[in-house]
Design an enzyme around this catalytic site. Sequence first.
Site, PDB file in Angstrom:
ATOM      1  N   ARG A  58      13.106   4.044   0.387  1.00  0.00           N
ATOM      2  CA  ARG A  58      14.244   3.148   0.170  1.00  0.00           C
ATOM      3  C   ARG A  58      14.083   1.801   0.870  1.00  0.00           C
ATOM      4  O   ARG A  58      14.257   0.740   0.267  1.00  0.00           O
ATOM      5  CB  ARG A  58      15.546   3.803   0.673  1.00  0.00           C
ATOM      6  CG  ARG A  58      16.100   4.855  -0.245  1.00  0.00           C
ATOM      7  CD  ARG A  58      16.777   5.947   0.555  1.00  0.00           C
ATOM      8  NE  ARG A  58      15.741   6.724   1.207  1.00  0.00           N
ATOM      9  CZ  ARG A  58      15.211   7.830   0.674  1.00  0.00           C
ATOM     10  NH1 ARG A  58      15.705   8.308  -0.432  1.00  0.00           N
ATOM     11  NH2 ARG A  58      14.215   8.457   1.267  1.00  0.00           N
ATOM     12  N   THR A  59      13.770   1.839   2.160  1.00  0.00           N
ATOM     13  CA  THR A  59      13.814   0.601   2.955  1.00  0.00           C
ATOM     14  C   THR A  59      12.736  -0.381   2.484  1.00  0.00           C
ATOM     15  O   THR A  59      13.020  -1.553   2.246  1.00  0.00           O
ATOM     16  CB  THR A  59      13.639   0.931   4.458  1.00  0.00           C
ATOM     17  OG1 THR A  59      14.539   1.985   4.783  1.00  0.00           O
ATOM     18  CG2 THR A  59      13.935  -0.269   5.323  1.00  0.00           C
ATOM     19  N   LYS A  86      -9.352   1.496  11.328  1.00  0.00           N
ATOM     20  CA  LYS A  86     -10.686   1.220  11.900  1.00  0.00           C
ATOM     21  C   LYS A  86     -10.592   0.976  13.401  1.00  0.00           C
ATOM     22  O   LYS A  86     -11.555   0.553  14.037  1.00  0.00           O
ATOM     23  CB  LYS A  86     -11.309  -0.009  11.233  1.00  0.00           C
ATOM     24  CG  LYS A  86     -11.482   0.108   9.742  1.00  0.00           C
ATOM     25  CD  LYS A  86     -12.069  -1.196   9.200  1.00  0.00           C
ATOM     26  CE  LYS A  86     -11.766  -1.407   7.743  1.00  0.00           C
ATOM     27  NZ  LYS A  86     -11.967  -2.798   7.345  1.00  0.00           N
ATOM     28  N   ARG A 108       8.547  -1.525  10.472  1.00  0.00           N
ATOM     29  CA  ARG A 108       8.933  -0.136  10.790  1.00  0.00           C
ATOM     30  C   ARG A 108       7.796   0.481  11.592  1.00  0.00           C
ATOM     31  O   ARG A 108       6.630   0.413  11.189  1.00  0.00           O
ATOM     32  CB  ARG A 108       9.181   0.684   9.526  1.00  0.00           C
ATOM     33  CG  ARG A 108       9.355   2.170   9.843  1.00  0.00           C
ATOM     34  CD  ARG A 108       9.810   2.982   8.656  1.00  0.00           C
ATOM     35  NE  ARG A 108      11.206   2.722   8.352  1.00  0.00           N
ATOM     36  CZ  ARG A 108      11.917   3.441   7.477  1.00  0.00           C
ATOM     37  NH1 ARG A 108      11.350   4.440   6.829  1.00  0.00           N
ATOM     38  NH2 ARG A 108      13.173   3.151   7.244  1.00  0.00           N
ATOM     39  N   HIS A 136      18.041   1.362  13.318  1.00  0.00           N
ATOM     40  CA  HIS A 136      17.709   1.046  11.927  1.00  0.00           C
ATOM     41  C   HIS A 136      18.889   0.202  11.436  1.00  0.00           C
ATOM     42  O   HIS A 136      19.735   0.662  10.669  1.00  0.00           O
ATOM     43  CB  HIS A 136      17.580   2.355  11.139  1.00  0.00           C
ATOM     44  CG  HIS A 136      17.024   2.221   9.750  1.00  0.00           C
ATOM     45  ND1 HIS A 136      16.786   1.009   9.128  1.00  0.00           N
ATOM     46  CD2 HIS A 136      16.674   3.185   8.840  1.00  0.00           C
ATOM     47  CE1 HIS A 136      16.306   1.237   7.912  1.00  0.00           C
ATOM     48  NE2 HIS A 136      16.230   2.532   7.712  1.00  0.00           N
TER      49      HIS A 136
HETATM   50  N1   CP Z   1      17.081   5.600   4.812  1.00  0.00           N
HETATM   51  C1   CP Z   1      15.773   5.282   4.944  1.00  0.00           C
HETATM   52  O1   CP Z   1      15.380   4.585   5.901  1.00  0.00           O
HETATM   53  O2   CP Z   1      14.981   5.759   3.948  1.00  0.00           O
HETATM   54  P1   CP Z   1      13.404   5.526   3.871  1.00  0.00           P
HETATM   55  O3   CP Z   1      12.787   6.233   5.041  1.00  0.00           O
HETATM   56  O4   CP Z   1      12.980   6.077   2.548  1.00  0.00           O
HETATM   57  O5   CP Z   1      13.163   4.048   3.977  1.00  0.00           O
END
Ligand code: CP
Length: 309
Positions: A58-59, A86, A108, A136
């Site tokens: 999603r993100t 590497k 992330r 998040h």
């Molecule tokens: N909610 C969320 O962060 O989903 P993803 O890990 O798929 O990005």
Amino acid sequence: MVFERKDLLGTRDLSAIEIRSLLESAESFKEIAERPLKKVPALRGKTVVNLFFEPSTRTRTSFEIAAKRLSADAVNMSASTSSLVKGESLLDTVDNIQAMAPDILVVRHRFVGAAHMIAERVGARVVNAGDGANEHPTQALLDLVTMSEHKRVGPGLTVAIIGDIAHSRVARSNIWALTTLGVTVRICAPPTMLPRELDKIPGLIVCERPEEALDGVDVVMMLRIQLERQDRLLFPSIRDYARVFGLNRQRLDLAAEDAIVMHPGPMNRGVEITSEVADGSRAVILNQVSNGVALRMAVLFLLGGQGHE
Ligand code: CP
């Protein structure tokens, strides 16, 4: 709009005015998804690089779509196909990306504070797309956009967050943002998944049983068990967890009649939530995903466009 920061790293230090500004901006971007041509020139000439060192559906996708809808150039870098394999270090990787003059980095990483460390090092603006179990922020903000479609998000609203609170960056970012707006938050998890440091937050109530957390609540947010962040099993079995903490129709009946059901995804159906509830009329789980694009457009726009020329 009141958002003058270089980076968006968390919701913990955002003011209520900043949060409301981000939500207002997201509202204005929602209608772009309804247009035949889903594009505005707001970030033409800007470059957004998605640096994902952990998996995401999603993100990452919604940041890419958001950047493209704003006419920015969007580039994705995933750890598994980069020179990290590497032996290149994270900081060397970041220095090399910075040398290509990006405007915004979306990061992330599994380490708490990774996005903060990168933000201090680079001139580009940084958005934290999840750092370990810490924060998040864009997930919490898109959750607020979704709640706002059904409820007045402020004093008088009660939200229950049920599941693996200890390992959830989504829970933390939601707790900070919701309590800043005066919302009452009930958290519920097995004792092994309840972090102690959250006990003292004003507006936060810790519940031992989901029945207590759900009683008359306006919003139910279910969380996945984050096995990837646990070094040992924190409950007897998945079946026991589902039986005691899972959201089924009978438990949902304890919530307010017009309560909505949320989940940040990915869902483990049959564990923290039954399919009947996840696909039911009170679930707004896919609305959360749709709103993620508008909210991330707002974040990229406010960081990369408005006021930063
Ligand atoms: N909610 C969320 O962060 O989903 P993803 O890990 O798929 O990005």
